[in-house]
Design a protein around this motif. Structure first.
Motif, PDB file in Angstrom:
ATOM      1  N   PRO A   1       0.821  -1.235   0.000  1.00 35.90           N
ATOM      2  CA  PRO A   1       0.000   0.000   0.000  1.00 35.90           C
ATOM      3  C   PRO A   1       0.848   1.275   0.000  1.00 35.90           C
ATOM      4  O   PRO A   1       1.937   1.299   0.560  1.00 35.90           O
ATOM      5  CB  PRO A   1      -0.821  -0.104   1.281  1.00 35.90           C
ATOM      6  N   LEU A   2       0.318   2.301  -0.658  1.00 34.58           N
ATOM      7  CA  LEU A   2       0.926   3.653  -0.590  1.00 34.58           C
ATOM      8  C   LEU A   2       0.261   4.376   0.587  1.00 34.58           C
ATOM      9  O   LEU A   2      -0.941   4.581   0.587  1.00 34.58           O
ATOM     10  CB  LEU A   2       0.654   4.439  -1.882  1.00 34.58           C
ATOM     11  N   ARG A   3       1.048   4.725   1.598  1.00 35.09           N
ATOM     12  CA  ARG A   3       0.465   5.315   2.816  1.00 35.09           C
ATOM     13  C   ARG A   3       0.775   6.799   2.877  1.00 35.09           C
ATOM     14  O   ARG A   3       1.921   7.221   2.779  1.00 35.09           O
ATOM     15  CB  ARG A   3       1.080   4.665   4.037  1.00 35.09           C
ATOM     16  N   ARG A   4      -0.295   7.567   3.079  1.00 35.13           N
ATOM     17  CA  ARG A   4      -0.084   9.015   3.237  1.00 35.13           C
ATOM     18  C   ARG A   4       0.769   9.247   4.488  1.00 35.13           C
ATOM     19  O   ARG A   4       0.456   8.740   5.558  1.00 35.13           O
ATOM     20  CB  ARG A   4      -1.441   9.723   3.401  1.00 35.13           C
ATOM     21  N   PRO A   5       1.851  10.057   4.365  1.00 33.37           N
ATOM     22  CA  PRO A   5       2.783  10.215   5.493  1.00 33.37           C
ATOM     23  C   PRO A   5       2.080  10.737   6.749  1.00 33.37           C
ATOM     24  O   PRO A   5       2.385  10.316   7.853  1.00 33.37           O
ATOM     25  CB  PRO A   5       3.786  11.257   5.000  1.00 33.37           C
ATOM     26  N   ARG A   6       1.140  11.673   6.575  1.00 34.96           N
ATOM     27  CA  ARG A   6       0.529  12.339   7.732  1.00 34.96           C
ATOM     28  C   ARG A   6      -0.173  11.353   8.655  1.00 34.96           C
ATOM     29  O   ARG A   6       0.014  11.366   9.855  1.00 34.96           O
ATOM     30  CB  ARG A   6      -0.483  13.386   7.216  1.00 34.96           C
ATOM     31  N   ASP A   7      -1.005  10.438   8.089  1.00 36.61           N
ATOM     32  CA  ASP A   7      -1.839   9.604   8.949  1.00 36.61           C
ATOM     33  C   ASP A   7      -1.887   8.134   8.533  1.00 36.61           C
ATOM     34  O   ASP A   7      -2.622   7.346   9.099  1.00 36.61           O
ATOM     35  CB  ASP A   7      -3.260  10.162   8.979  1.00 36.61           C
ATOM     36  N   GLY A   8      -1.084   7.784   7.525  1.00 39.18           N
ATOM     37  CA  GLY A   8      -1.055   6.381   7.123  1.00 39.18           C
ATOM     38  C   GLY A   8      -2.237   5.949   6.268  1.00 39.18           C
ATOM     39  O   GLY A   8      -2.397   4.766   5.971  1.00 39.18           O
ATOM     40  N   ALA A   9      -3.093   6.882   5.869  1.00 37.30           N
ATOM     41  CA  ALA A   9      -4.247   6.530   5.022  1.00 37.30           C
ATOM     42  C   ALA A   9      -3.727   5.864   3.743  1.00 37.30           C
ATOM     43  O   ALA A   9      -2.809   6.376   3.106  1.00 37.30           O
ATOM     44  CB  ALA A   9      -5.048   7.779   4.692  1.00 37.30           C
ATOM     45  N   ARG A  10      -4.344   4.697   3.377  1.00 32.78           N
ATOM     46  CA  ARG A  10      -3.837   3.931   2.212  1.00 32.78           C
ATOM     47  C   ARG A  10      -4.524   4.433   0.948  1.00 32.78           C
ATOM     48  O   ARG A  10      -5.684   4.158   0.718  1.00 32.78           O
ATOM     49  CB  ARG A  10      -4.075   2.446   2.425  1.00 32.78           C
ATOM     50  N   VAL A  11      -3.765   5.187   0.157  1.00 36.40           N
ATOM     51  CA  VAL A  11      -4.374   5.837  -0.995  1.00 36.40           C
ATOM     52  C   VAL A  11      -4.222   5.015  -2.270  1.00 36.40           C
ATOM     53  O   VAL A  11      -4.915   5.240  -3.248  1.00 36.40           O
ATOM     54  CB  VAL A  11      -3.779   7.249  -1.221  1.00 36.40           C
ATOM     55  N   GLY A  12      -3.308   4.055  -2.277  1.00 36.53           N
ATOM     56  CA  GLY A  12      -3.115   3.262  -3.497  1.00 36.53           C
ATOM     57  C   GLY A  12      -2.088   2.162  -3.246  1.00 36.53           C
ATOM     58  O   GLY A  12      -1.857   1.785  -2.092  1.00 36.53           O
ATOM     59  N   ALA A  13      -1.465   1.668  -4.288  1.00 38.19           N
ATOM     60  CA  ALA A  13      -0.497   0.578  -4.106  1.00 38.19           C
ATOM     61  C   ALA A  13       0.566   0.605  -5.201  1.00 38.19           C
ATOM     62  O   ALA A  13       0.329   1.082  -6.312  1.00 38.19           O
ATOM     63  CB  ALA A  13      -1.230  -0.761  -4.113  1.00 38.19           C
ATOM     64  N   LEU A  14       1.760   0.092  -4.816  1.00 35.54           N
ATOM     65  CA  LEU A  14       2.804  -0.201  -5.812  1.00 35.54           C
ATOM     66  C   LEU A  14       2.768  -1.732  -5.964  1.00 35.54           C
ATOM     67  O   LEU A  14       2.880  -2.446  -4.962  1.00 35.54           O
ATOM     68  CB  LEU A  14       4.168   0.267  -5.285  1.00 35.54           C
TER      69      LEU A  14
END
Ligand code: C2E
Ligand code: CA
Ligand code: CA
Length: 775
Positions: A131-144
């Motif tokens: 998962p691609l995690r937003r740095p601020r809160d770890g929200a999973r916005v997508g994937a590599l």
């Protein structure tokens, strides 16, 4: 409504779903923030996709964002694809798992076996995604992710770390893009906003160098952006304030990084290019920019507002007519008095007369003239105040003015003296006089100043106009006693403690009683029978005078009728209160009383003093005129003691003059008083001549001796009233008294009296008439 349990159950069931829902909404919001940023040049993300594929030995690599309905591809390797419906994208599952997701054989996994990408032409067998995690809160916005068309073992720990590490790097890249874009958008917004803002917006760096200078700033300060960008912003700070300005900036710049700076608004003078300064309002802000403090200010010229405020402040504190301080300002001075203070209160005498006779314009002129004179007389010793109407005050605050009663009284004397010379107003010579009250207060006692000075002023007026009085505690006691008496008098009226006594009026020619004056008495439950001198002032000060006066008329008429029934046809004289004319019911009251008791109008005579007649306008005199026409008598009481006796004669529809006691008492005493005798006689002759000329009857008051009666009769006076004939006594006494001894009819010298008194001689009288007033 269903039962509570069902509702509660529903709520419980809903909660986890609702939480997941919220999470997904927040996740999608995060995705949206990256979508635009990620879409721009895509090679970056292609590189991440290629490195992932190559490192893990797989043909396909992708960098995806998982949106609501589709998964968008932002970096790709080994496949040409833009977007995949979310329902079939493998990465939809990756964003739901905490760590990396590996599916060694997609055909064997129940979640994917039927997926068209697996079962269909593409024939994918292997998938691994982090998962691609937003740095601020770890929200999973997508994937590599990496994909292959052959099954292979799951990623080992090292491979998983690699994939997750690459995902984190790709995410950093995406975050950088997003924030750069956000900053550019903010910059553009700021430029736009400030370009069109009416005020000046200026920014500066830590050193105070200008970094932003909008069009408003160009207009306000006269410098173009080109001229000031990069220069010290102190160009807009007046020379005298520059040091403080620099120190302020340095203090802020020295704060530990990350300190929050609350915005604040200040008002300061600012400097224009042409060297002029102006009052400005500055909304100041400071923030951190790359580890250093930056400054911003939004600046407005508040010259106009300041002027308006100044004007309002002035209006709030000054009297517009004279420009002196006003009552509100005096209240402030009193409230703010820290130390001893003194107040001189001043009230003009007879100002209303000027206003009424010369008009309000002249009245205003006079007030301005008074203000000018008082200002001159006061000098720098205090502050001059107009409290309103014809009331002025001098405030003596501060250590030198406040504590010294002698000084305050000297001021009062000077102020009164300044008003003494006549003033030329509206082409006329006007005499203004005033009375003054002085009060002193120690520190913290200023609150009572106004009330005390007022009391002293009241005293001064009572003691004779044109004087001043210094407040003393005894005044307060007297005032309290007065108020008590007033309350008692009101009580007396309500309890019916008033009664009428009657004093006979006798014909000087025949010696017969022709009339009786009704005189008010108060039968006080403790103090006994009280004469009017003890209770009339408080009665007249209150609202009951009118009712008591009406009662006197009614009671006088009742008595007159009673006498008539006994065979005594007397004219009853009744004294009027000013309040009865003001109330406007006099005509009605008189007509009703006469009617009720079956009296002819001529049986009643209303007595009017100048004080009562004066100050009434013509509308209030008109009812007297009508009563007079009906046949009711109208006597001018205390004639000769007022200032305007002769002019009042013209205004009032009189039938009789009552020569005041003061002119009679000196008659026939001979000796040293002989000189005054002549004066008094002259006046009596003048009055009788006048009365004859005007067709009026004449009664002399205060006749105490037969000699006086003889002199009066000789001068053509028709009737007499006084102790010689009887004191005021209850009505029965009048029936009981035997007719008084006949006064020897003196030779009448009507012709002589008339001949001597030309209009010119009468006009020369007022000086003596005035002396009478000070009795
Ligand atoms: P006034 O109307 O001039 O009444 C005459 C006053 O002189 C009376 O005083 C009377 O007692 C007094 N007097 C009469 N003859 C002599 C005299 O020969 N020698 C001396 N030394 N005094 C004499 P009083 O009753 O004390 O009344 C004083 C004033 O009170 C009256 O003066 C009148 O102005 C007022 N007053 C009395 N009753 C009433 C009333 O019912 N209504 C109103 N509005 N005023 C009243
Ligand atoms: Ca009278
Ligand atoms: Ca009188």
């Amino acid at each position: 409504m269903s039962d509570d349990d069902a509702g509660a159950g529903q709520g419980l069931a809903c909660r986890p779903a609702a939480a997941a829902c919220d999470r997904e909404t927040e996740r999608l919001r995060a995705v949206a923030a990256y979508e635009v940023a990620a879409r721009m040049p895509e090679e970056d993300f292609d590189r991440f996709a290629a490195i992932a594929a190559e490192l893990l030995g797989l043909p396909i690599g992708l960098v995806n964002l998982v949106g609501e309905t589709e998964v968008t591809v932002h970096g790709r390797h080994g496949i040409e694809v833009g977007a995949v419906p979310r329902g079939i994208a493998f990465c939809s599952h990756t964003v739901e798992s905490d760590g990396a997701l590996t599916v060694p054989d997609l055909t064997l996994d129940r979640r994917f076996a039927a997926n068209p990408l697996v079962a269909g032409e593409a024939g994918f067998r292997f998938y691994a995604g982090a998962p691609l995690r937003r740095p601020r809160d770890g929200a999973r916005v997508g994937a590599l992710c990496v994909i292959g068309q052959r099954a292979r073992p799951a990623l080992d720990a090292r491979e998983t770390r690699l994939l997750e590490g690459l995902a984190a790097l790709a995410m950093d890249r995406m975050e950088l893009r997003r924030s750069e874009r956000a900053r550019r958008a903010a910059d553009a917004r700021f430029e736009r906003l400030t370009a069109n803002a009416p005020g000046a917006v200026i920014c500066a760096d830590t050193e105070g160098r200008v970094t932003h200078w909008n069009a408003g700033a160009e207009r306000l300060f006269g410098w173009t952006a080109e001229e000031v960008l990069g220069r010290d912003m102190a160009v807009i700070v007046p020379e005298t304030m520059r040091e403080a300005h620099r120190a302020g900036l340095a203090r802020m710049a020295a704060r530990p990084p990350g300190t929050e700076f609350p915005g604040r608004t200040v008002e300061l003078d600012a400097l224009r290019r042409d060297g002029r300064t102006f009052p400005a309002q500055l909304a100041l802000s400071a923030w951190w920019e790359e580890g250093a403090v930056a400054f911003g200010a939004s600046i407005h010229d508040i010259t106009g507002r300041r002027a308006a405020e100044e004007r309002l402040r002035y209006l709030a504190h000054h009297d517009p007519l004279t420009g002196l301080l006003n009552r509100a300002r005096l209240t402030e001075l009193i409230e703010g008095a820290g130390g001893p203070a003194a107040l001189v209160l001043l009230d003009l005498d007879g100002f209303k007369g000027v206003n009424d006779t010369l008009g309000h314009g002249a009245g205003d002129d006079l007030l301005r003239e008074v203000a000018r004179r008082l200002g001159g007389a006061l000098g720098g010793r205090g502050e001059l105040v107009r409290l309103g109407g014809d009331e002025f005050a001098a405030w003596l605050g501060g250590p030198e003015g406040g504590g010294d009663p002698e000084r305050a009284c000297a001021v009062a004397g000077d102020l009164l003296a300044a008003l003494a010379p006549p003033a030329a107003i509206a082409g006329r010579t006007v005499h203004v006089a005033a009375s003054a009250g002085v009060a002193m207060a120690g520190p913290g006692e200023a609150g009572r100043l106004l009330a005390n000075a007022d009391l002293a002023l009241y005293q001064a007026k009572g003691d004779g106009k044109g004087t001043w009085r210094l407040y003393g505690a005894a005044m307060r006691q007297e005032q309290d006693a007065r108020l008590r008496l007033e309350a008692e008098v009101r009580q007396a009226a309500l309890l019916g403690q008033f009664e009428l006594h009657y004093q006979p009026q006798v014909s000087l020619r025949t010696g017969r009683t022709v009339g009786a004056e009704a005189l008010l008495r108060w039968r006080h439950p403790e103090r006994g029978l009280l004469p009017p001198a003890l209770f009339l002032p408080p009665l007249e000060a209150g609202p009951l005078a009118g009712a008591v006066g009406d009662w006197v008329i009614e009671e006088g008429c009742r008595q007159a009728a009673a006498w008539r029934r006994e065979g005594l046809a007397l004219r009853v004289g009744v004294n009027l209160f000013a309040e009865q004319l003001r109330a406007g019911r006099l005509e009605e009251v008189v007509a009703e009383s006469l009617g009720r008791h079956g009296l002819p109008p001529s049986a009643l005579e209303l007595e009017l003093t100048e004080t009562v007649a004066l100050g009434q306008d013509d509308a209030r005199i008109a009812p007297l005129q009508r009563l007079r026409e009906r046949g009711v008598g109208l006597a001018f009481d205390d004639f000769g003691t007022g200032f305007a006796s002769l002019s009042t004669l013209k205004r009032c529809p009189l039938t009789r003059l009552k020569i005041d006691r003061s002119f009679v008492s000196g008659l026939g005493t001979g000796g040293e008083a002989g000189h005054r005798d002549g004066d008094d006689l002259a006046i009596i002759e003048a009055v009788t001549a006048l009365a004859r000329g005007l067709g009026l009857g004449v009664v002399a008051e205060g006749v105490e001796t037969a000699a006086q009666a003889a002199l009066l009769a000789a001068r053509g006076c028709h009737e007499g009233q006084g102790y010689l004939y009887g004191r005021a006594a209850p009505a029965d006494a009048l029936l009981a008294t035997p007719p008084p001894a006949r006064t020897a009819p003196a030779p009448r010298r009507i012709a002589d009296g008339l001949r001597g008194w030309t209009a010119a001689r009468i006009a020369a009288l007022p000086a003596r008439l005035r002396r009478g007033a000070r009795r």
